[in-house]
Design a protein around this motif. Structure first.
Motif, PDB file in Angstrom:
ATOM      1  N   GLN A 182      -6.065  48.885 -36.143  1.00 16.47           N
ATOM      2  CA  GLN A 182      -6.302  50.035 -35.889  1.00 16.47           C
ATOM      3  C   GLN A 182      -7.677  50.641 -35.929  1.00 16.47           C
ATOM      4  OE1 GLN A 182      -3.561  52.392 -38.425  1.00 16.47           O
ATOM      5  NE2 GLN A 182      -4.738  54.433 -38.052  1.00 16.47           N
ATOM      6  N   ALA A 183      -8.394  50.181 -36.956  1.00 20.75           N
ATOM      7  CA  ALA A 183      -9.707  50.604 -37.052  1.00 20.75           C
ATOM      8  C   ALA A 183     -10.705  49.965 -36.210  1.00 20.75           C
ATOM      9  CB  ALA A 183     -10.263  50.350 -38.581  1.00 20.75           C
ATOM     10  N   GLU A 184     -10.306  48.721 -35.663  1.00 20.29           N
ATOM     11  CA  GLU A 184     -11.251  48.446 -34.558  1.00 20.29           C
ATOM     12  C   GLU A 184     -11.400  49.023 -33.255  1.00 20.29           C
ATOM     13  OE1 GLU A 184     -11.298  43.644 -36.426  1.00 20.29           O
ATOM     14  OE2 GLU A 184      -9.809  44.379 -35.144  1.00 20.29           O
ATOM     15  N   ALA A 185     -10.181  49.608 -33.045  1.00 22.84           N
ATOM     16  CA  ALA A 185      -9.602  50.256 -31.826  1.00 22.84           C
ATOM     17  C   ALA A 185     -10.350  51.485 -31.858  1.00 22.84           C
ATOM     18  CB  ALA A 185      -8.344  50.393 -31.434  1.00 22.84           C
ATOM     19  N   ILE A 186     -10.821  52.246 -32.923  1.00 21.36           N
ATOM     20  CA  ILE A 186     -11.265  53.564 -32.619  1.00 21.36           C
ATOM     21  C   ILE A 186     -12.856  53.695 -32.882  1.00 21.36           C
ATOM     22  CG2 ILE A 186     -11.358  55.632 -34.187  1.00 21.36           C
ATOM     23  CD1 ILE A 186      -8.849  54.840 -35.533  1.00 21.36           C
ATOM     24  N   PRO A 187     -13.434  54.281 -31.749  1.00 24.42           N
ATOM     25  CA  PRO A 187     -15.128  54.490 -31.878  1.00 24.42           C
ATOM     26  C   PRO A 187     -15.583  55.165 -32.820  1.00 24.42           C
ATOM     27  CG  PRO A 187     -14.026  55.030 -29.676  1.00 24.42           C
ATOM     28  CD  PRO A 187     -12.864  54.957 -30.637  1.00 24.42           C
ATOM     29  N   VAL A 188     -16.660  54.861 -33.408  1.00 18.77           N
ATOM     30  CA  VAL A 188     -17.309  55.686 -34.604  1.00 18.77           C
ATOM     31  C   VAL A 188     -17.280  57.077 -34.422  1.00 18.77           C
ATOM     32  CG1 VAL A 188     -19.554  55.345 -34.038  1.00 18.77           C
ATOM     33  CG2 VAL A 188     -18.800  55.564 -36.331  1.00 18.77           C
ATOM     34  N   ALA A 189     -17.649  57.375 -33.069  1.00 19.30           N
ATOM     35  CA  ALA A 189     -17.539  59.151 -32.739  1.00 19.30           C
ATOM     36  C   ALA A 189     -16.088  59.812 -32.966  1.00 19.30           C
ATOM     37  CB  ALA A 189     -17.835  59.190 -31.368  1.00 19.30           C
ATOM     38  N   ASP A 190     -15.094  58.886 -32.971  1.00 20.28           N
ATOM     39  CA  ASP A 190     -13.969  59.503 -33.315  1.00 20.28           C
ATOM     40  C   ASP A 190     -13.426  59.151 -34.925  1.00 20.28           C
ATOM     41  OD1 ASP A 190     -13.640  60.444 -30.704  1.00 20.28           O
ATOM     42  OD2 ASP A 190     -12.671  58.441 -29.980  1.00 20.28           O
ATOM     43  N   ALA A 191     -14.086  58.585 -35.689  1.00 22.32           N
ATOM     44  CA  ALA A 191     -13.758  58.457 -37.112  1.00 22.32           C
ATOM     45  C   ALA A 191     -13.103  59.730 -37.671  1.00 22.32           C
ATOM     46  CB  ALA A 191     -14.965  57.884 -37.782  1.00 22.32           C
ATOM     47  N   ARG A 192     -12.117  59.614 -38.544  1.00 23.84           N
ATOM     48  CA  ARG A 192     -11.759  60.884 -39.061  1.00 23.84           C
ATOM     49  C   ARG A 192     -10.981  60.551 -40.465  1.00 23.84           C
ATOM     50  NH1 ARG A 192      -8.470  58.721 -35.351  1.00 23.84           N
ATOM     51  NH2 ARG A 192      -6.176  58.605 -35.648  1.00 23.84           N
ATOM     52  N   ASN A 193     -10.963  61.573 -41.515  1.00 23.38           N
ATOM     53  CA  ASN A 193     -10.122  61.506 -42.523  1.00 23.38           C
ATOM     54  C   ASN A 193      -9.775  62.676 -43.113  1.00 23.38           C
ATOM     55  OD1 ASN A 193     -12.615  62.592 -43.334  1.00 23.38           O
ATOM     56  ND2 ASN A 193     -12.735  61.855 -45.169  1.00 23.38           N
TER      57      ASN A 193
END
Length: 232
Positions: free
Chosen positions: A199-210
């Motif tokens: 799941q993490a590998e599929a998310i661009p760093v610009a879309d990182a969220r918490n």
């Protein structure tokens, strides 16, 4: 995935070990405040809390930043390392959550710089590490994985394992849970880590969220909690 050598296997086990001297055991990441708020009354609620933390905070946030930082350390991109480290610091919503990230980051940096037989930890890496202030746990962990030659997926798995093990240990002490119940949670949630990594590998760093506003509120309440075992 590269096949681990004896050296990298030893480095992986050391990096994932609960005996790593970074003080992670002193933080519950909001769990202690959740207990006081009546949200953690038994093993089932504790496991739900831990599973949600991994899925909604770690995988789409911390793990995504770690992957970007691991790439930046591999490419020797100092500007990107500084930028990503600052972004991680900015995602900490309370003083205590920031304290946890920076305290464990400083401790891991001290461990890594003092580690013998780390030939890939050269002058450039050492200088970058020393200059990162405030330094985050994720930034140093990513550097350690590159410096010790650990495979990307294995090292990210170690990052997730360390968090999971710490949260289970906190639940055992707080709820409280028996050791067997804690180990059962650890086993079930550890089996979810590969899917969370994908799941993490599929998310661009610009879309990182918490995005977890209730966690932020609980963490802020913990700062003035009357009695507590943990620093965060």
């Amino acid at each position: 995935m590269n096949m681990p050598t004896a050296d990298t296997r030893a480095a992986l086990l050391q990096l994932a070990s609960a005996t790593l001297p970074v003080g992670a055991f002193s933080h519950s990441l909001g769990m202690e405040a959740a207990l006081e708020a009546g949200q953690l009354g038994d093993a089932e609620q504790a496991e739900t809390w831990i599973a949600d933390y991994l899925e909604w905070i770690w995988a789409p946030g911390e793990a995504v930043y770690w992957l970007a930082l691991q790439a930046a350390w591999s490419a020797r991109d100092g500007a990107q390392i500084v930028d990503l480290n600052q972004q991680i610091v900015a995602t900490r919503e309370t003083a205590e959550l920031r304290l946890e990230s920076e305290q464990t980051g400083r401790s891991l940096r001290q461990w890594l710089l003092a580690l013998p037989q780390a030939p890939r930890l050269g002058p450039w890496q050492r200088e970058q590490l020393i200059q990162l202030e405030p330094v985050s746990w994720v930034s140093v962990h990513a550097c350690a994985s590159v410096s010790l030659g650990i495979d990307t997926e294995d090292a990210l798995h170690a990052l997730g394992w360390s968090l999971l093990e710490n949260l289970v240990a906190a639940a055992v002490r707080l709820v409280p849970l028996g050791q067997i119940a804690g180990q059962a949670i650890l086993r079930r949630q550890a089996l979810r880590l590969p899917a969370l990594i994908r799941q993490a590998e599929a998310i661009p760093v610009a879309d990182a969220r918490n995005f977890a506003p209730m966690l932020g509120l609980l963490s802020a309440r913990h700062e003035t909690q009357y009695t507590r075992l943990f620093r965060s």
